[in-house]
Design an enzyme around this catalytic site. Structure first.
Site, PDB file in Angstrom:
ATOM      1  N   HIS A  53      41.680  35.172  31.512  1.00 57.16           N
ATOM      2  CA  HIS A  53      42.510  34.517  30.493  1.00 57.16           C
ATOM      3  C   HIS A  53      43.941  35.038  30.560  1.00 57.16           C
ATOM      4  O   HIS A  53      44.907  34.268  30.576  1.00 57.16           O
ATOM      5  CB  HIS A  53      41.950  34.801  29.098  1.00 57.16           C
ATOM      6  CG  HIS A  53      40.734  34.023  28.731  1.00 57.16           C
ATOM      7  ND1 HIS A  53      40.634  32.662  28.867  1.00 57.16           N
ATOM      8  CD2 HIS A  53      39.541  34.430  28.195  1.00 57.16           C
ATOM      9  CE1 HIS A  53      39.441  32.248  28.442  1.00 57.16           C
ATOM     10  NE2 HIS A  53      38.766  33.304  28.039  1.00 57.16           N
ATOM     11  N   HIS A  64      36.355  38.467  32.509  1.00 59.70           N
ATOM     12  CA  HIS A  64      36.508  37.231  31.727  1.00 59.70           C
ATOM     13  C   HIS A  64      37.839  37.251  30.970  1.00 59.70           C
ATOM     14  O   HIS A  64      38.630  36.305  31.045  1.00 59.70           O
ATOM     15  CB  HIS A  64      35.329  37.108  30.751  1.00 59.70           C
ATOM     16  CG  HIS A  64      35.404  35.934  29.830  1.00 59.70           C
ATOM     17  ND1 HIS A  64      34.510  34.892  29.886  1.00 59.70           N
ATOM     18  CD2 HIS A  64      36.253  35.643  28.805  1.00 59.70           C
ATOM     19  CE1 HIS A  64      34.802  34.010  28.946  1.00 59.70           C
ATOM     20  NE2 HIS A  64      35.863  34.439  28.264  1.00 59.70           N
ATOM     21  N   GLU A  65      38.086  38.351  30.260  1.00 60.07           N
ATOM     22  CA  GLU A  65      39.322  38.458  29.478  1.00 60.07           C
ATOM     23  C   GLU A  65      40.540  38.587  30.388  1.00 60.07           C
ATOM     24  O   GLU A  65      41.620  38.061  30.089  1.00 60.07           O
ATOM     25  CB  GLU A  65      39.242  39.646  28.519  1.00 60.07           C
ATOM     26  CG  GLU A  65      38.079  39.602  27.537  1.00 60.07           C
ATOM     27  CD  GLU A  65      38.071  38.339  26.687  1.00 60.07           C
ATOM     28  OE1 GLU A  65      39.138  37.715  26.511  1.00 60.07           O
ATOM     29  OE2 GLU A  65      36.990  37.952  26.213  1.00 60.07           O
TER      30      GLU A  65
END
Length: 267
Positions: free
Chosen positions: A63, A59-60
């Site tokens: 980004h 997820h990170e």
């Protein structure tokens, strides 16, 4: 090879920490599938927890990777491209709290703590895409977890592994929905923020640190809690996951509470 080139490559090399978490996921997934573990519940607990941390890292990473291609070249030097959760701005918020919430309540708490230098990025669409990249990763992870269910490919899948996938899918779906809420501090607000007027953004900005707390305060309201989980249940059922699969997955995960007789005899 120049030192700058070597440093650039090391900034993008996958971290041994992440590889270790991935190894735990693989080994405990195998133990859950084969029934090798003496305590199936412990194997499921380790498998789901490790897989959940992997999804938080991805997820990170989503980004950061999207920010890199949008103009923020600083993410590499910060270690965000190595998938190392220890490099995040707030490791407590990104990893520890989400894991604790899974243990205590079986809900996918949005993590979040890669610092993007927004001033380096031009264009509102790019800002929106950077914010959306994280929860879209949860959507993709949920699609992978639920694939055996909606593809009707469960023949030969061991019961405990099926339960573990169902519970992991629950975490991914809740994380995606919560992250996409247009609440300050969450990714959903980050998607729409570039399109808001300067005055609105200035008024909303002080509330951003409390956005997640606000959401969880609302979930303590029984009617809203029931409505939220009704939505989750509807999505999971549409993907082929029954309430029994989800329930037994959570019960097996929380092995310290003892064996649920219903789940022990269900097919």
């Amino acid at each position: 090879m120049t030192s700058a080139t070597a440093r650039s490559r090391s900034d993008r090399r996958i971290s041994p920490v992440f590889l270790g978490i991935l190894a735990v996921t693989a080994v405990t997934g195998w133990a859950t599938w084969t029934g090798f573990a003496a305590q199936p519940g412990l194997a499921v607990f380790l498998f789901v927890t490790a897989a959940w941390i992997v999804s938080l890292c991805l997820h990170e990473y989503a980004h950061a990777r999207t920010a890199l291609h949008s103009g923020d070249i600083s993410v590499g030097a910060k270690g965000y491209l190595t998938l190392n959760p220890l490099k995040y701005t707030h490791a407590l918020l990104s990893i520890v709290l989400p894991v604790l919430f899974v243990i205590m309540g079986g809900i996918g708490l949005p993590g979040g703590a890669v610092f993007i230098e927004r001033g380096r990025i031009k264009g509102r669409w790019r800002h929106s895409l950077i914010s959306a990249a994280g929860p879209l990763t949860n959507v993709l992870f949920a699609a992978v977890c639920t694939a055996p269910f909606w593809l009707h490919a469960l023949d030969g899948v061991p019961r405990d592994f099926r339960y573990a996938l169902a519970f992991l899918a629950l975490l991914q779906v809740t994380a995606a929905i919560l992250n996409f809420l247009p609440v300050p501090g969450l990714d959903g607000y980050g998607v729409i923020e570039p399109w808001l007027s300067y005055g609105v953004k200035r008024q909303v900005e002080p509330f951003a640190p409390f956005g997640l707390l606000f959401v969880f305060a609302l979930l303590w309201v029984p009617s809203l809690n029931h409505a939220f989980f009704d939505v989750i249940d509807t999505i999971l059922r549409a993907l082929g996951i029954t309430g029994d699969d989800r329930y037994c997955g959570q019960q097996l995960y929380r092995f310290w509470l003892g064996t649920d007789e219903y789940c022990a005899v269900s097919p």
